[in-house]
Design a protein around this motif. Sequence first.
Motif, PDB file in Angstrom:
ATOM      1  N   TYR A 186       0.809  -1.265  -0.104  1.00 43.02           N
ATOM      2  CA  TYR A 186      -0.048  -0.175   0.041  1.00 43.02           C
ATOM      3  C   TYR A 186       0.953   1.396  -0.037  1.00 43.02           C
ATOM      4  N   ASN A 187       1.941   1.232  -0.732  1.00 44.33           N
ATOM      5  CA  ASN A 187       2.803   2.280  -0.757  1.00 44.33           C
ATOM      6  C   ASN A 187       3.314   2.922   0.515  1.00 44.33           C
ATOM      7  N   TYR A 188       3.339   2.109   1.379  1.00 44.99           N
ATOM      8  CA  TYR A 188       3.612   2.401   2.880  1.00 44.99           C
ATOM      9  C   TYR A 188       2.571   3.369   3.397  1.00 44.99           C
ATOM     10  N   ASP A 189       1.403   3.583   3.289  1.00 43.84           N
ATOM     11  CA  ASP A 189       0.360   4.444   3.346  1.00 43.84           C
ATOM     12  C   ASP A 189      -0.652   3.643   4.265  1.00 43.84           C
ATOM     13  N   TYR A 190      -0.663   3.886   5.427  1.00 44.58           N
ATOM     14  CA  TYR A 190      -1.446   3.108   6.462  1.00 44.58           C
ATOM     15  C   TYR A 190      -2.981   3.528   5.871  1.00 44.58           C
ATOM     16  N   GLY A 191      -3.149   4.922   5.685  1.00 45.51           N
ATOM     17  CA  GLY A 191      -4.603   5.176   5.253  1.00 45.51           C
ATOM     18  C   GLY A 191      -5.115   4.356   4.140  1.00 45.51           C
ATOM     19  N   LEU A 192      -4.257   4.024   3.175  1.00 41.72           N
ATOM     20  CA  LEU A 192      -4.728   3.107   2.114  1.00 41.72           C
ATOM     21  C   LEU A 192      -4.994   1.735   2.469  1.00 41.72           C
ATOM     22  N   TYR A 193      -4.484   1.248   3.300  1.00 42.95           N
ATOM     23  CA  TYR A 193      -4.473  -0.264   4.014  1.00 42.95           C
ATOM     24  C   TYR A 193      -5.810  -0.104   4.773  1.00 42.95           C
ATOM     25  N   ILE A 194      -6.290   1.055   5.523  1.00 44.23           N
ATOM     26  CA  ILE A 194      -7.319   0.980   6.192  1.00 44.23           C
ATOM     27  C   ILE A 194      -8.591   1.047   5.328  1.00 44.23           C
ATOM     28  N   GLU A 195      -8.419   1.701   4.249  1.00 44.56           N
ATOM     29  CA  GLU A 195      -9.741   2.042   3.219  1.00 44.56           C
ATOM     30  C   GLU A 195      -9.961   0.528   2.678  1.00 44.56           C
ATOM     31  N   SER A 196      -8.802  -0.108   2.319  1.00 46.14           N
ATOM     32  CA  SER A 196      -8.903  -1.573   2.177  1.00 46.14           C
ATOM     33  C   SER A 196      -9.490  -2.366   2.825  1.00 46.14           C
ATOM     34  N   LYS A 197      -9.594  -2.292   4.095  1.00 43.44           N
ATOM     35  CA  LYS A 197     -10.292  -3.127   4.954  1.00 43.44           C
ATOM     36  C   LYS A 197     -11.765  -2.795   4.870  1.00 43.44           C
ATOM     37  N   PHE A 198     -11.967  -1.474   5.019  1.00 45.46           N
ATOM     38  CA  PHE A 198     -13.405  -1.128   5.147  1.00 45.46           C
ATOM     39  C   PHE A 198     -14.200  -1.478   3.839  1.00 45.46           C
ATOM     40  N   ARG A 199     -13.574  -1.737   2.842  1.00 43.07           N
ATOM     41  CA  ARG A 199     -14.260  -2.148   1.372  1.00 43.07           C
ATOM     42  C   ARG A 199     -15.323  -3.279   1.872  1.00 43.07           C
ATOM     43  N   ILE A 200     -15.089  -3.919   2.687  1.00 42.38           N
ATOM     44  CA  ILE A 200     -16.076  -4.965   3.400  1.00 42.38           C
ATOM     45  C   ILE A 200     -17.465  -4.484   3.423  1.00 42.38           C
ATOM     46  N   THR A 201     -17.483  -3.377   3.941  1.00 40.70           N
ATOM     47  CA  THR A 201     -18.936  -2.714   4.101  1.00 40.70           C
ATOM     48  C   THR A 201     -19.490  -1.888   3.077  1.00 40.70           C
ATOM     49  N   MET A 202     -18.462  -1.590   2.072  1.00 42.12           N
ATOM     50  CA  MET A 202     -18.747  -0.600   0.951  1.00 42.12           C
ATOM     51  C   MET A 202     -20.270  -0.818   0.381  1.00 42.12           C
TER      52      MET A 202
END
Length: 444
Positions: A186-202
């Motif tokens: 995730y390009n060492y961007d924690y925010g991108l990783y968090i977004e990725s997890k929340f795709r579960i509820t999108m």
Amino acid sequence: MKRLVILGGGESGVGTAILGKKKGYDVFVSDFGKIKSNYIEVLGLNKIEWEDEKHTEDLILNADLVMKSPGIPDKAPIVKKLLEKGIPVISEIEFAYQYTNAITIGITGSNGKTTTTLLTHHLLKQGGLNVGLAGNIGKSFAWQVAEDKVDVYVLELSSFQLDGIVTFKPHIAVITNISPDHLDRYNYDYGLYIESKFRITMNQTEEDYLIYDNEDEAISFWLKNNKTKAKKLPFSLTKKLEEGSYLEDKTIINITNNKQINMPTTNLSLDGMHNVKNAMAATTVAQLMNIRKQTIRESLSNFQGVEHRLEKVLKIENVQYINDSKATNVNATFFALESMETPTIWIVGGVDKGNDYTELMPLVNEKVKAIICLGVDNKKIIDSFNNIVDVMVETSSMEQAVKVAQKIAEKGETVLLSPACASFDLFENYEDRGNKFKSAVRGL
């Protein structure tokens, strides 16, 4: 006939190939590495074309749809070319989901997701439901959908699998926790990783549910700044909640859809506060699925746990050896060290995914007597803990690490393998690493 190209000939790739063929696609499997012989046999039996140790562009770039295995990064040259051509690239979860009417329960998180997935599956199965287990674990989701025999799926979902979804919508979603992991993807961007997890509820609607850790900073921050339509059911160790699960006087209290169940934590089969949280999440799912209270209580007390996750291997000369090879990030190791009750010889190391060891300092200071490094490059670990522990040894094989640990350990102490890193420098995967640890211990 639509052409389905599958990148990666492992469990998810072969499962998708079988389902794709059944649904009338022209299927082709391509793996840049070697495909295992058992999978080659399955592809042959199903008359599915495949190649390995290469990606032939002419056979791939003519796809209508591509399923990419979760291990292949978006940065891979072949994936870039597909995306440039506008060919949709999805995950196995997205592909299989279109072909099932079963209820899906999706579980993600940086840690605890395997335990929570297996525990949830155990509760539903003991409750008499016809339930399948898939995703990041067990037999491929697509493969099971092709055989179509279950009413409910419990899916363990990694961020990589969620990156490839478009319409997938679990009826019940669980986020166990979020801490920095896989940042290299995730390009060492924690925010991108968090977004990725929340795709579960999108894609969830008002009829769906989101179960999550109320104390988790990353989760709370996301929920403050973003919306989900799902009904929220949090769990907490510190705060009394009107709905969801909380802890009071060493008892889990779960209130879901106006139904309450109480469970003393002393009756749980798994140790550690992180497992209390995993039990809360699984109980909430079981309540939503109308499993009887008595069954939930019994199932929580007889659940066997997960291999390679704080697994007690043997006691030798009164020294306990524990296999926590599944701890592939710092946060997982934090839970492991936190649950240690005797002086600990800690075996750590592997492929660093951008680890920050700072949060482990107080625990290492309090509990760790010696550190044994097991990795090709141990510099970061040595620099981090050099001033905290007196004994630090570098080793280059599991057998050597276990022998050194035995020399250092005294009666009443613990030897803990909890690597906090990926395993790919010296081992095939974390299972291989854990199995080698167990056989080295048995060989002492």
